[in-house]
Design an enzyme around this catalytic site. Sequence first.
Site, PDB file in Angstrom:
ATOM      1  N   LYS A 168     -29.100  72.550   8.899  1.00 59.63           N
ATOM      2  CA  LYS A 168     -30.136  72.905   7.943  1.00 59.63           C
ATOM      3  C   LYS A 168     -30.268  74.401   7.747  1.00 59.63           C
ATOM      4  O   LYS A 168     -30.573  74.869   6.656  1.00 59.63           O
ATOM      5  CB  LYS A 168     -31.476  72.322   8.416  1.00 59.63           C
ATOM      6  CG  LYS A 168     -32.621  72.521   7.450  1.00 59.63           C
ATOM      7  CD  LYS A 168     -33.875  71.830   7.950  1.00 59.63           C
ATOM      8  CE  LYS A 168     -35.034  72.010   6.970  1.00 59.63           C
ATOM      9  NZ  LYS A 168     -36.261  71.334   7.450  1.00 59.63           N
TER      10      LYS A 168
ATOM     11  N   HIS B  55     -34.782  76.197  14.770  1.00 60.18           N
ATOM     12  CA  HIS B  55     -35.654  76.716  13.726  1.00 60.18           C
ATOM     13  C   HIS B  55     -35.166  78.085  13.260  1.00 60.18           C
ATOM     14  O   HIS B  55     -34.643  78.873  14.039  1.00 60.18           O
ATOM     15  CB  HIS B  55     -37.086  76.836  14.242  1.00 60.18           C
ATOM     16  CG  HIS B  55     -37.792  75.524  14.300  1.00 60.18           C
ATOM     17  ND1 HIS B  55     -39.037  75.366  14.840  1.00 60.18           N
ATOM     18  CD2 HIS B  55     -37.421  74.285  13.885  1.00 60.18           C
ATOM     19  CE1 HIS B  55     -39.412  74.100  14.746  1.00 60.18           C
ATOM     20  NE2 HIS B  55     -38.450  73.441  14.179  1.00 60.18           N
TER      21      HIS B  55
END
Length: 394
Positions: A242, A337
């Site tokens: 991602k 993240h």
Amino acid sequence: MAARRRFGSIRRRESGRYQVRYPGPDGQQRTAPETFARKSEAERYLTLIEGQILRGEWIDPERGKVTLTDYAARWIVERPNLRPRTIGLYSGLLTRHITPYIGGIPIGKLTTPIIREWRTKLLESGVSVGTTAKAYRLLRAVLMTAVREDELIRTNPCRIPGADQENAPERPVLTVSQVFALAEKLGGRYRALVLVTTFASLRWGEVAALQRRDLDTDDGIVHIRQSLVEIGGQGVVLGPPKSRAGVRTVSLPAVILPWLRIHLAEYVADDPAAFVFTGPKGGFLRRGNFRKLVGWSDAVAAIGMPNLHFHDLRHTGNTLASRTGASLRDLMTRMGHDSPRAALIYQHASTEADAAIADALSAVLAAQQGSVPPPAPRPDDTPEDGAAGALVPA
């Protein structure tokens, strides 16, 4: 007859309304896109246009005649760094929630009231607050490019306070006992999937894309190198994680390694490129049919979590890891993240710190599950047709 002025001209039409014409910076005459009921309104318009030209802020109204559908489609194509899953998400939002309502409107005609009405219609038609917020953020980004980069419109009409906020309810967090109970309920080739997803804090696409070469069951390490994405019209596609921080190495709690070794022996071919978690016929796991395939609804209801989503396993792992006392930097690295300011800093956190998180998780698991002994062979764990080898003890 047109009234003569220092800048531009005003002509009263037969209808009684006033038409405005003025010279653009290029010397070409322009006609205002609308007529005015009063001459004073036409004069104010000309004063505004003259000021914009003098300040270098004037934008040719012709440039804003491209429809939102055409501009947004081109906007997606011209974003070279979008990942496959993001392209699929944006295309879906445009097709389902934006273009059917306002796609035919030229972007120069979009106003804040139009945007507000569109958002209200979405919510009234049953579209969730979260999806509506995602569609609004996409529309705002598209129109911001039209303002700042392409200079097609002067201002962004997406100015609705709070419309970009999802206000999603807090997702449930499983206890360690519930995680193991869910793993047992799914059983077979999906037992280790639950454990690895949870205690390595993996996303669906990350765990579905794992290959045998990504796992080191001796040192208890999993390498996240790619992600499996489903894109409309293309099917399943392997792409990057991602975010940049998604490419990472995660240490696994030692307590779950015996289950992983058994899974590799039973269900994964002895080939570095073999995928670790697959369907009964060896194909990719697909998000769309996973719940039905594994009997997810019955399994989560049995452990007292009837509304549990698969992504809640990652959320549970993140929560458990955060309770170990690890620093924010180390936690962000483990979870993959990213942030605009600190992506590389998080990505380069030490592997020793991540291993400490895994050791602390092992202690938590052992304390809450008893000693959690290595799993013994089970009658229902016999290798399926085509499975890679017999059960190998830990």
